[in-house]
Design an enzyme around this catalytic site. Sequence first.
Site, PDB file in Angstrom:
ATOM      1  N   ALA A  80       0.877  -1.169   0.000  1.00 35.83           N
ATOM      2  CA  ALA A  80       0.000   0.000   0.000  1.00 35.83           C
ATOM      3  C   ALA A  80       0.915   1.220   0.000  1.00 35.83           C
ATOM      4  O   ALA A  80       2.073   1.140   0.428  1.00 35.83           O
ATOM      5  CB  ALA A  80      -0.879  -0.026   1.243  1.00 35.83           C
ATOM      6  N   GLY A 137       0.644  -4.953   1.024  1.00 39.19           N
ATOM      7  CA  GLY A 137      -0.591  -5.050   0.236  1.00 39.19           C
ATOM      8  C   GLY A 137      -0.382  -5.786  -1.086  1.00 39.19           C
ATOM      9  O   GLY A 137      -1.327  -6.359  -1.636  1.00 39.19           O
ATOM     10  N   GLU A 185      -0.583  -9.363  -0.188  1.00 35.89           N
ATOM     11  CA  GLU A 185      -1.995  -9.643   0.117  1.00 35.89           C
ATOM     12  C   GLU A 185      -2.834  -9.695  -1.162  1.00 35.89           C
ATOM     13  O   GLU A 185      -3.770 -10.491  -1.268  1.00 35.89           O
ATOM     14  CB  GLU A 185      -2.525  -8.580   1.083  1.00 35.89           C
ATOM     15  CG  GLU A 185      -1.878  -8.711   2.461  1.00 35.89           C
ATOM     16  CD  GLU A 185      -2.124  -7.511   3.350  1.00 35.89           C
ATOM     17  OE1 GLU A 185      -1.754  -6.386   2.941  1.00 35.89           O
ATOM     18  OE2 GLU A 185      -2.701  -7.680   4.440  1.00 35.89           O
ATOM     19  N   GLU A 231       5.111  -5.000   7.200  1.00 34.43           N
ATOM     20  CA  GLU A 231       4.410  -3.940   7.935  1.00 34.43           C
ATOM     21  C   GLU A 231       5.019  -3.656   9.296  1.00 34.43           C
ATOM     22  O   GLU A 231       5.002  -2.527   9.781  1.00 34.43           O
ATOM     23  CB  GLU A 231       2.921  -4.308   8.110  1.00 34.43           C
ATOM     24  CG  GLU A 231       2.089  -4.204   6.856  1.00 34.43           C
ATOM     25  CD  GLU A 231       2.124  -5.451   5.979  1.00 34.43           C
ATOM     26  OE1 GLU A 231       2.950  -6.353   6.228  1.00 34.43           O
ATOM     27  OE2 GLU A 231       1.309  -5.518   5.033  1.00 34.43           O
TER      28      GLU A 231
HETATM   29  N1  COA Z   1       4.600   3.108  -0.898  1.00 35.59           N
HETATM   30  C1  COA Z   1       4.980   4.265  -1.495  1.00 35.59           C
HETATM   31  N2  COA Z   1       6.078   4.380  -2.243  1.00 35.59           N
HETATM   32  C2  COA Z   1       6.820   3.283  -2.420  1.00 35.59           C
HETATM   33  C3  COA Z   1       6.499   2.050  -1.837  1.00 35.59           C
HETATM   34  C4  COA Z   1       5.332   1.988  -1.049  1.00 35.59           C
HETATM   35  N3  COA Z   1       4.920   0.852  -0.484  1.00 35.59           N
HETATM   36  N4  COA Z   1       7.457   1.144  -2.171  1.00 35.59           N
HETATM   37  C5  COA Z   1       8.324   1.796  -2.955  1.00 35.59           C
HETATM   38  N5  COA Z   1       7.963   3.096  -3.101  1.00 35.59           N
HETATM   39  C6  COA Z   1       8.617   4.142  -3.873  1.00 35.59           C
HETATM   40  C7  COA Z   1       9.864   4.667  -3.162  1.00 35.59           C
HETATM   41  O1  COA Z   1       9.499   5.645  -2.193  1.00 35.59           O
HETATM   42  C8  COA Z   1      10.613   5.269  -4.327  1.00 35.59           C
HETATM   43  O2  COA Z   1      10.020   6.492  -4.695  1.00 35.59           O
HETATM   44  P1  COA Z   1      10.941   7.784  -5.014  1.00 35.59           P
HETATM   45  O3  COA Z   1      11.790   7.351  -6.178  1.00 35.59           O
HETATM   46  O4  COA Z   1       9.956   8.839  -5.355  1.00 35.59           O
HETATM   47  O5  COA Z   1      11.744   8.033  -3.795  1.00 35.59           O
HETATM   48  C9  COA Z   1      10.326   4.276  -5.456  1.00 35.59           C
HETATM   49  O6  COA Z   1       9.129   3.606  -5.083  1.00 35.59           O
HETATM   50  C10 COA Z   1      11.404   3.240  -5.649  1.00 35.59           C
HETATM   51  O7  COA Z   1      11.615   2.588  -4.417  1.00 35.59           O
HETATM   52  P2  COA Z   1      13.052   2.434  -3.722  1.00 35.59           P
HETATM   53  O8  COA Z   1      12.834   2.243  -2.260  1.00 35.59           O
HETATM   54  O9  COA Z   1      13.941   3.587  -4.115  1.00 35.59           O
HETATM   55  O10 COA Z   1      13.566   1.091  -4.408  1.00 35.59           O
HETATM   56  P3  COA Z   1      14.623   0.072  -3.816  1.00 35.59           P
HETATM   57  O11 COA Z   1      14.962  -0.843  -4.928  1.00 35.59           O
HETATM   58  O12 COA Z   1      15.738   0.773  -3.135  1.00 35.59           O
HETATM   59  O13 COA Z   1      13.822  -0.761  -2.696  1.00 35.59           O
HETATM   60  C11 COA Z   1      11.911  -1.930  -1.801  1.00 35.59           C
HETATM   61  C12 COA Z   1      12.729  -1.579  -3.060  1.00 35.59           C
HETATM   62  C13 COA Z   1      10.660  -2.662  -2.269  1.00 35.59           C
HETATM   63  C14 COA Z   1      12.749  -2.850  -0.902  1.00 35.59           C
HETATM   64  C15 COA Z   1      11.547  -0.651  -1.040  1.00 35.59           C
HETATM   65  O14 COA Z   1      10.967   0.256  -1.949  1.00 35.59           O
HETATM   66  C16 COA Z   1      10.584  -0.864   0.081  1.00 35.59           C
HETATM   67  O15 COA Z   1      10.937  -1.353   1.136  1.00 35.59           O
HETATM   68  N6  COA Z   1       9.289  -0.468  -0.123  1.00 35.59           N
HETATM   69  C17 COA Z   1       8.288  -0.523   0.910  1.00 35.59           C
HETATM   70  C18 COA Z   1       7.794  -1.924   1.104  1.00 35.59           C
HETATM   71  C19 COA Z   1       6.769  -1.970   2.205  1.00 35.59           C
HETATM   72  O16 COA Z   1       7.026  -1.695   3.366  1.00 35.59           O
HETATM   73  N7  COA Z   1       5.536  -2.339   1.833  1.00 35.59           N
HETATM   74  C20 COA Z   1       4.465  -2.495   2.753  1.00 35.59           C
HETATM   75  C21 COA Z   1       3.694  -1.255   2.874  1.00 35.59           C
HETATM   76  S1  COA Z   1       2.315  -1.517   3.972  1.00 35.59           S
END
Ligand code: COA
Length: 260
Positions: free
Chosen positions: A66, A111, A114, A134
């Site tokens: 999400a 999400g 999920e 989460e």
């Molecule tokens: N919500 C909003 N934005 C998200 C996102 C999320 N769940 N997951 C990734 N993004 C965005 C990042 O903020 C970034 O945006 P920006 O370029 O404007 O800063 C872009 O997507 C790329 O992500 P980034 O983190 O730079 O890529 P990465 O390869 O370094 O890492 C992940 C990839 C998936 C490990 C990392 O993005 C992450 O941990 N995301 C969140 C996962 C999460 O906690 N999901 C559960 C949410 S309830």
Amino acid sequence: MNYQTLLLEKKENVTIVKINRPDKLNALNAVTLDELKQVFISLRNDESVSVIILTGSGEKAFVAGADISEINKLDMISAKAFAEKGQEIFYSIENMNKPVIAAVNGFALGGGCELALSCHIRLASDNAKFGQPEVNLGIIPGYGGTQRLTRLINSGRSAEYIFTGDMIDANEALRIGLVNRIYPQQELLDKTIELAKKISSKGQQAIRLTLKAINMVDQVSDTEGQKYEASLFAICCGTEDFKEGTSAFLEKRKPNFKNR
Ligand code: COA
């Protein structure tokens, strides 16, 4: 209908729904959720569609969760509505009247995991990574993850993954039954379309009644489930597809199902 965050593509009776926010790793914001709800309502009523494939844009993510920029603004009242809205949409996917296959082409976190769990079948690319991270945000899964992941991979494994937020790579996902098959990234969509077309070549009355029966597993006792199965079996035997399928076998020819 045009969508802001979804791309739709049709291959014969198969519709591919691609979540299209690659710059945010296809994170689910309010617009995407609303559009998912809309698209599944319209596909439910579209008789030309037999099977739906759900995937993400790009090669990095299915859905990375999400949208955390929206989660960050929640309070206790809006959070309940937020979780219930996602749950309702994912429930409608699980209870869709036609099979939904997740082609998990990268991160399926929070999400995103999920969402994949609410699909009937999951295929994954070799770079796919699942997880419920989460806990790292100080929250728990809110779109059904505590329930569906626990039912699918057992409570000990589910508890460990939700407590730690650790990611599950494609091989481990295959080993624990979270996905059916793994393919190289470049082959995933074609292989998923192949499976979808195979399913769409069967009598769709039987496929739809199978979905109803399978979805009953978590709702009722085994005895009730078997009674329900017998009723659905009886309904099958009133269809044209049943006459055609059994006659074709006896006449040593391929069935020509009309989905009636
Ligand atoms: N919500 C909003 N934005 C998200 C996102 C999320 N769940 N997951 C990734 N993004 C965005 C990042 O903020 C970034 O945006 P920006 O370029 O404007 O800063 C872009 O997507 C790329 O992500 P980034 O983190 O730079 O890529 P990465 O390869 O370094 O890492 C992940 C990839 C998936 C490990 C990392 O993005 C992450 O941990 N995301 C969140 C996962 C999460 O906690 N999901 C559960 C949410 S309830």
